[in-house]
Design a protein around this motif. Structure first.
Motif, mmCIF file in Angstrom:
data_model
loop_
_atom_site.group_PDB
_atom_site.id
_atom_site.type_symbol
_atom_site.label_atom_id
_atom_site.label_comp_id
_atom_site.label_asym_id
_atom_site.label_seq_id
_atom_site.Cartn_x
_atom_site.Cartn_y
_atom_site.Cartn_z
ATOM 1 N N ARG A 1 -39.470 -25.840 -12.049
ATOM 2 C CA ARG A 1 -39.464 -25.553 -13.481
ATOM 3 C C ARG A 1 -40.867 -25.747 -14.081
ATOM 4 N N ARG A 2 -41.540 -26.826 -13.661
ATOM 5 C CA ARG A 2 -42.887 -27.085 -14.169
ATOM 6 C C ARG A 2 -43.849 -25.983 -13.709
ATOM 7 N N LEU A 3 -43.732 -25.561 -12.474
ATOM 8 C CA LEU A 3 -44.589 -24.496 -11.958
ATOM 9 C C LEU A 3 -44.382 -23.208 -12.756
ATOM 10 N N ALA A 4 -43.130 -22.893 -13.032
ATOM 11 C CA ALA A 4 -42.843 -21.673 -13.787
ATOM 12 C C ALA A 4 -43.488 -21.745 -15.170
ATOM 13 N N ALA A 5 -43.406 -22.919 -15.807
ATOM 14 C CA ALA A 5 -44.000 -23.075 -17.131
ATOM 15 C C ALA A 5 -45.515 -22.934 -17.068
ATOM 16 N N GLU A 6 -46.145 -23.539 -16.059
ATOM 17 C CA GLU A 6 -47.603 -23.468 -15.934
ATOM 18 C C GLU A 6 -48.073 -22.044 -15.658
ATOM 19 N N LEU A 7 -47.280 -21.316 -14.897
ATOM 20 C CA LEU A 7 -47.666 -19.958 -14.514
ATOM 21 C C LEU A 7 -47.223 -18.913 -15.531
ATOM 22 N N GLY A 8 -46.413 -19.338 -16.497
ATOM 23 C CA GLY A 8 -45.963 -18.399 -17.519
ATOM 24 C C GLY A 8 -44.976 -17.374 -17.010
ATOM 25 N N VAL A 9 -44.084 -17.814 -16.117
ATOM 26 C CA VAL A 9 -43.074 -16.906 -15.566
ATOM 27 C C VAL A 9 -41.709 -17.581 -15.678
ATOM 28 N N GLY A 10 -40.674 -16.817 -15.476
ATOM 29 C CA GLY A 10 -39.337 -17.391 -15.412
ATOM 30 C C GLY A 10 -39.147 -18.108 -14.088
ATOM 31 N N PRO A 11 -38.379 -19.199 -14.069
ATOM 32 C CA PRO A 11 -38.187 -19.953 -12.828
ATOM 33 C C PRO A 11 -37.713 -19.099 -11.660
ATOM 34 N N MET A 12 -36.850 -18.116 -11.926
ATOM 35 C CA MET A 12 -36.333 -17.300 -10.825
ATOM 36 C C MET A 12 -37.409 -16.431 -10.194
ATOM 37 N N SER A 13 -38.498 -16.173 -10.937
ATOM 38 C CA SER A 13 -39.587 -15.371 -10.368
ATOM 39 C C SER A 13 -40.211 -16.060 -9.160
ATOM 40 N N LEU A 14 -40.217 -17.399 -9.167
ATOM 41 C CA LEU A 14 -40.816 -18.139 -8.054
ATOM 42 C C LEU A 14 -40.058 -17.895 -6.755
ATOM 43 N N TYR A 15 -38.760 -17.672 -6.877
ATOM 44 C CA TYR A 15 -37.944 -17.528 -5.673
ATOM 45 C C TYR A 15 -38.102 -16.158 -5.016
ATOM 46 N N ARG A 16 -38.872 -15.285 -5.643
ATOM 47 C CA ARG A 16 -39.237 -14.041 -4.960
ATOM 48 C C ARG A 16 -40.367 -14.281 -3.962
ATOM 49 N N HIS A 17 -41.017 -15.443 -4.075
ATOM 50 C CA HIS A 17 -42.142 -15.775 -3.195
ATOM 51 C C HIS A 17 -41.850 -16.978 -2.304
ATOM 52 N N LEU A 18 -40.912 -17.827 -2.725
ATOM 53 C CA LEU A 18 -40.579 -19.035 -1.976
ATOM 54 C C LEU A 18 -39.064 -19.146 -1.852
ATOM 55 N N SER A 19 -38.618 -19.680 -0.727
ATOM 56 C CA SER A 19 -37.180 -19.893 -0.558
ATOM 57 C C SER A 19 -36.722 -21.142 -1.307
ATOM 58 N N GLY A 20 -37.648 -22.038 -1.628
ATOM 59 C CA GLY A 20 -37.269 -23.243 -2.353
ATOM 60 C C GLY A 20 -38.291 -24.335 -2.170
ATOM 61 N N ARG A 21 -37.909 -25.541 -2.540
ATOM 62 C CA ARG A 21 -38.806 -26.693 -2.531
ATOM 63 C C ARG A 21 -39.344 -26.997 -1.142
ATOM 64 N N GLU A 22 -38.495 -26.899 -0.134
ATOM 65 C CA GLU A 22 -38.927 -27.230 1.224
ATOM 66 C C GLU A 22 -40.059 -26.322 1.680
ATOM 67 N N GLU A 23 -39.956 -25.035 1.405
ATOM 68 C CA GLU A 23 -41.029 -24.121 1.801
ATOM 69 C C GLU A 23 -42.300 -24.420 1.011
ATOM 70 N N LEU A 24 -42.157 -24.762 -0.261
ATOM 71 C CA LEU A 24 -43.330 -25.110 -1.053
ATOM 72 C C LEU A 24 -44.064 -26.301 -0.446
ATOM 73 N N GLU A 25 -43.324 -27.325 -0.036
ATOM 74 C CA GLU A 25 -43.959 -28.500 0.553
ATOM 75 C C GLU A 25 -44.656 -28.147 1.864
#
Length: 309
Positions: free
Chosen positions: A115-139
């Protein structure tokens, strides 16, 4: 009645002097302000007075405690960003990882939520999941990004000891630069990412040809990272404590000074009381001491020739 009793108290006098240096530009944003021990010497005050003076400046928002840097002049808040959304086509995995890295370094890994990443990037939270499967992949991607930023040289230095020292110091530098990293690099459940596996391969290559059994080599490539990571975890805990409390380590010890002195003078701990009081948070020296002693032991083992597993 003394002038101090009529006017400023000692801690207020010290705080006013540092405040003046900040407002006049003698101390600029990011500059380190005098430590409590230096204030004690410069102003001839008690440690508790120096600690309280820095606490006043911190409460006023003039200074901030930064792990590894001490207390520094606080930079002005950046101007508020205009509300706006980043087009999804401009969003990339690299941008997400870079943003998460910056947040984690500044505020801790937990702060880098989706949620914080989406806010910083100015996108909707679901937009992140087009690039990442979730928290584990981000880590995983964060770990890969850090290890890529601390590459192993090719070729490395000659000699097994120099090579082992190099890889340990590279990992230590990564842990110090990114205090959240030791929590993600597990020995029992390792991340199977190429950049981390390359460090293990490097260590095994350094041990090639030495009079060690396969079991000894396997233990060695676990023991050295465990040594580095263990000290890094202690350093990370101090970073987290300073961030959460706003109290630097030397200030924390100041608060306990009377209790420490009482325990040490009780006669129950004569050997402990006789030790020089080296700062417990000097983790760089602790790492060098531990690494040197470990490698000295390995050198002695090699000098004795082959032994059992």
């Amino acid at each position: 009645m003394s002038s101090n009793e009529e006017g400023e108290r000692p801690y207020q006098r010290v705080a006013a002097a540092i405040r003046h240096r900040i407002t006049t530009g003698a101390l600029r944003p990011g500059d380190r302000v005098p430590s409590t021990r230096q204030l004690v010497r410069d102003f001839a005050v008690a440690m508790a007075t120096a600690t309280r003076a820095l606490a006043v400046l911190r409460d006023e928002g003039l200074v901030v405690t930064r792990p590894g840097s001490g207390t520094v002049v606080r930079a002005p808040d950046p101007p508020a960003r205009r509300a706006g959304r980043t087009p999804d086509r401009a969003l990339t995995t690299a941008r997400i990882v870079d943003t998460a890295l910056a947040i984690a370094d500044a505020e801790g890994l937990d702060a880098a939520s989706m949620r914080r990443l989406a806010a910083e990037l100015g996108v909707g939270p679901m937009s992140l999941y087009r690039h990442l499967s979730g928290r584990e992949e981000l880590e995983h991607l964060l770990v890969r990004a850090v290890f890529r930023a601390h590459p192993l040289p090719d070729p490395g230095p000659p000699g097994w000891r120099a090579r082992l020292e190099l890889v340990c110091r590279l990992e230590w530098a990564a842990f110090r630069r990114h205090p959240w990293l030791p929590e993600l690099v597990s020995l029992t459940r390792p991340l199977l990412v190429p950049e981390v596996m390359a460090h293990t391969e490097w260590m095994l290559q350094a041990l090639d040809g030495l009079a060690l059994t396969s079991t000894e080599k396997a233990r060695e490539v676990l023991a050295l990272p465990a040594l580095v990571r263990g000290i890094a975890l202690s350093a990370a805990a101090e970073v987290r404590a300073e961030r959460e409390t706003g109290v630097a380590n030397d200030e924390w010890w100041t608060v306990l000074d009377d209790e420490v002195q009482a325990r040490m003078s009780s006669g129950r701990f004569p050997r402990l009381a006789a030790l020089p009081m080296e700062p417990a948070q000097d983790f760089d020296r602790l790492l060098e001491h531990s690494l040197t002693r470990h490698l000295d032991g390995l050198a002695a083992r090699l000098g004795r020739g082959r032994a059992g597993p």
